[in-house]
Design a protein around this motif. Structure first.
Motif, PDB file in Angstrom:
ATOM      1  N   SER A  49       0.823  -1.211   0.000  1.00  0.00           N
ATOM      2  CA  SER A  49       0.000   0.000   0.000  1.00  0.00           C
ATOM      3  C   SER A  49       0.857   1.261   0.000  1.00  0.00           C
ATOM      4  CB  SER A  49      -0.931  -0.009   1.212  1.00  0.00           C
ATOM      5  OG  SER A  49      -0.166  -0.057   2.396  1.00  0.00           O
ATOM      6  N   ILE A  50       2.007   1.176  -0.622  1.00  0.00           N
ATOM      7  CA  ILE A  50       2.936   2.291  -0.743  1.00  0.00           C
ATOM      8  C   ILE A  50       3.319   2.399  -2.218  1.00  0.00           C
ATOM      9  CG2 ILE A  50       5.250   3.081  -0.129  1.00  0.00           C
ATOM     10  CD1 ILE A  50       4.974   1.511   2.478  1.00  0.00           C
ATOM     11  N   SER A  51       3.384   3.629  -2.725  1.00  0.00           N
ATOM     12  CA  SER A  51       3.826   3.816  -4.107  1.00  0.00           C
ATOM     13  C   SER A  51       5.297   3.448  -4.222  1.00  0.00           C
ATOM     14  CB  SER A  51       3.656   5.279  -4.531  1.00  0.00           C
ATOM     15  OG  SER A  51       2.311   5.632  -4.525  1.00  0.00           O
ATOM     16  N   PHE A  52       5.632   2.689  -5.243  1.00  0.00           N
ATOM     17  CA  PHE A  52       6.997   2.249  -5.484  1.00  0.00           C
ATOM     18  C   PHE A  52       7.388   2.646  -6.897  1.00  0.00           C
ATOM     19  CE2 PHE A  52       9.418  -1.021  -7.711  1.00  0.00           C
ATOM     20  CZ  PHE A  52      10.605  -0.974  -7.006  1.00  0.00           C
ATOM     21  N   PHE A  53       8.604   3.181  -7.072  1.00  0.00           N
ATOM     22  CA  PHE A  53       9.048   3.551  -8.416  1.00  0.00           C
ATOM     23  C   PHE A  53      10.560   3.436  -8.537  1.00  0.00           C
ATOM     24  CE2 PHE A  53       8.729   7.346  -5.830  1.00  0.00           C
ATOM     25  CZ  PHE A  53       9.942   7.979  -6.029  1.00  0.00           C
ATOM     26  N   CYS A  54      11.016   3.280  -9.782  1.00  0.00           N
ATOM     27  CA  CYS A  54      12.446   3.255 -10.122  1.00  0.00           C
ATOM     28  C   CYS A  54      12.648   4.217 -11.280  1.00  0.00           C
ATOM     29  CB  CYS A  54      12.893   1.874 -10.581  1.00  0.00           C
ATOM     30  SG  CYS A  54      12.777   0.591  -9.371  1.00  0.00           S
ATOM     31  N   LYS A  55      13.743   4.980 -11.207  1.00  0.00           N
ATOM     32  CA  LYS A  55      14.089   5.899 -12.285  1.00  0.00           C
ATOM     33  C   LYS A  55      15.528   5.621 -12.710  1.00  0.00           C
ATOM     34  CE  LYS A  55      11.318   9.745 -10.506  1.00  0.00           C
ATOM     35  NZ  LYS A  55      11.393  11.147 -10.036  1.00  0.00           N
ATOM     36  N   GLU A  56      15.774   5.725 -13.992  1.00  0.00           N
ATOM     37  CA  GLU A  56      17.116   5.533 -14.524  1.00  0.00           C
ATOM     38  C   GLU A  56      17.849   6.878 -14.462  1.00  0.00           C
ATOM     39  OE1 GLU A  56      18.968   3.059 -18.245  1.00  0.00           O
ATOM     40  OE2 GLU A  56      17.047   4.083 -18.504  1.00  0.00           O
ATOM     41  N   VAL A  57      18.895   6.944 -13.652  1.00  0.00           N
ATOM     42  CA  VAL A  57      19.591   8.209 -13.409  1.00  0.00           C
ATOM     43  C   VAL A  57      20.228   8.753 -14.679  1.00  0.00           C
ATOM     44  CG1 VAL A  57      21.478   9.298 -12.120  1.00  0.00           C
ATOM     45  CG2 VAL A  57      19.983   7.640 -10.985  1.00  0.00           C
ATOM     46  N   GLY A 109      -7.195  16.072 -10.130  1.00  0.00           N
ATOM     47  CA  GLY A 109      -6.911  17.499 -10.030  1.00  0.00           C
ATOM     48  C   GLY A 109      -6.707  18.002  -8.606  1.00  0.00           C
ATOM     49  N   GLY A 110      -6.770  17.109  -7.621  1.00  0.00           N
ATOM     50  CA  GLY A 110      -6.592  17.517  -6.229  1.00  0.00           C
ATOM     51  C   GLY A 110      -5.134  17.531  -5.807  1.00  0.00           C
ATOM     52  N   GLU A 111      -4.820  18.413  -4.853  1.00  0.00           N
ATOM     53  CA  GLU A 111      -3.460  18.470  -4.312  1.00  0.00           C
ATOM     54  C   GLU A 111      -3.242  17.315  -3.351  1.00  0.00           C
ATOM     55  OE1 GLU A 111      -2.420  22.066  -2.334  1.00  0.00           O
ATOM     56  OE2 GLU A 111      -2.180  23.179  -4.187  1.00  0.00           O
ATOM     57  N   LYS A 112      -2.132  16.649  -3.499  1.00  0.00           N
ATOM     58  CA  LYS A 112      -1.747  15.555  -2.606  1.00  0.00           C
ATOM     59  C   LYS A 112      -0.344  15.825  -2.105  1.00  0.00           C
ATOM     60  CE  LYS A 112      -5.225  12.631  -3.122  1.00  0.00           C
ATOM     61  NZ  LYS A 112      -6.012  12.101  -2.055  1.00  0.00           N
ATOM     62  N   ILE A 159       0.701  11.493   2.700  1.00  0.00           N
ATOM     63  CA  ILE A 159       0.589  12.163   4.005  1.00  0.00           C
ATOM     64  C   ILE A 159      -0.326  13.377   3.906  1.00  0.00           C
ATOM     65  CG2 ILE A 159       2.811  11.362   4.897  1.00  0.00           C
ATOM     66  CD1 ILE A 159       3.898  14.192   4.132  1.00  0.00           C
ATOM     67  N   THR A 160      -1.245  13.359   2.946  1.00  0.00           N
ATOM     68  CA  THR A 160      -2.136  14.495   2.728  1.00  0.00           C
ATOM     69  C   THR A 160      -2.925  14.826   3.988  1.00  0.00           C
ATOM     70  OG1 THR A 160      -2.320  13.875   0.403  1.00  0.00           O
ATOM     71  CG2 THR A 160      -3.970  15.404   1.254  1.00  0.00           C
ATOM     72  N   LEU A 214      -2.750  18.354   6.077  1.00  0.00           N
ATOM     73  CA  LEU A 214      -3.945  19.172   6.289  1.00  0.00           C
ATOM     74  C   LEU A 214      -4.237  19.364   7.771  1.00  0.00           C
ATOM     75  CD1 LEU A 214      -6.268  17.810   3.452  1.00  0.00           C
ATOM     76  CD2 LEU A 214      -4.916  19.913   3.478  1.00  0.00           C
ATOM     77  N   LEU A 215      -4.033  18.314   8.576  1.00  0.00           N
ATOM     78  CA  LEU A 215      -4.212  18.448  10.027  1.00  0.00           C
ATOM     79  C   LEU A 215      -3.191  19.415  10.613  1.00  0.00           C
ATOM     80  CD1 LEU A 215      -4.978  14.786  11.171  1.00  0.00           C
ATOM     81  CD2 LEU A 215      -6.505  16.755  11.287  1.00  0.00           C
ATOM     82  N   ARG A 216      -1.964  19.355  10.132  1.00  0.00           N
ATOM     83  CA  ARG A 216      -0.923  20.271  10.595  1.00  0.00           C
ATOM     84  C   ARG A 216      -1.301  21.718  10.278  1.00  0.00           C
ATOM     85  NH1 ARG A 216       4.391  19.176   7.752  1.00  0.00           N
ATOM     86  NH2 ARG A 216       3.610  17.072   7.843  1.00  0.00           N
TER      87      ARG A 216
END
Length: 199
Positions: A52-60, A125-128, A153-154, A158-160
């Motif tokens: 349940s976490i976004s995972f990604f790889c980028k080629e430097v 279109g929402g801010e995250k 951590i949206t 927002l709570l902060r």
């Protein structure tokens, strides 16, 4: 706190991986090398697609192009990411901030984990807001790859913000009320925690 949680998940993943790659094949008495590659590929896919976490790889070396990501990452941005850069996906100002975070890892020793709070616009279109943990590693072929995970951590942001707004409102009321107000520590009556201008 998250690093502890992440390390715990990683430990469990390694244990499951070891079971499927080393223990189970010996029990089944099948060809170890065939099972090892099959389990490695299916295990990686199982973890990345169901976590349940976004995972990604980028080629430097290839302009930080995405070379892998899980379905949650694609769903958050609402499009395919493979072979695209952040400039192809995000608005220019957000892409520049993300690129600056990525490039800041180039100045650090290989393998250093850094985290950033990043803002992006989701597919609706929402801010995250996302806390990303990023690390550059070297592959077996010698190329550098940026590995990253992102946690939404949206709600926390927002709570902060609401807390800060409430704090300012409370202080404004305290400063403008015509009566002296003092708040003392329950355990130490000599210690003042809060007071207004009238005192």
């Amino acid at each position: 706190m998250f690093l502890l949680y992440f390390n715990w998940i990683l430990t469990i993943c390694v244990l499951v991986f070891c079971y499927f790659c080393f223990v189970k094949p010996r029990r089944d008495r099948l060809d170890f090398h065939v099972l090892k590659s099959e389990y490695r590929e299916s295990f990686f896919h199982l973890i990345t697609e169901n976590i349940s976490i976004s995972f990604f790889c980028k080629e430097v070396e290839n302009d930080f192009r995405y070379i892998n990501c899980n379905k949650l990452c694609k769903e958050c941005l609402g499009r395919e990411l493979i072979s695209f850069t952040d400039f192809d996906i995000l608005p220019r100002d957000l892409a520049e901030k993300t690129r600056a975070c990525d490039e800041s890892l180039l100045d650090k020793p290989l393998g250093t984990v850094a985290f950033f709070e990043e803002k992006y616009i989701d597919h609706s279109g929402g801010e995250k807001y996302v806390k990303t943990y990023k690390q550059i590693v070297r592959t077996s072929t010698g190329s550098r790859v940026l590995l990253g995970i992102g946690i939404d951590i949206t709600e926390e942001v927002l709570l902060r913000k609401k807390y800060e707004e409430g704090k300012i409102l409370f202080q404004t009321i305290m400063d403008n009320i015509p009566v002296g107000i003092v708040l003392r520590d329950v355990d130490d009556q000599k210690r003042f925690l809060l007071w207004n201008k009238e005192n």
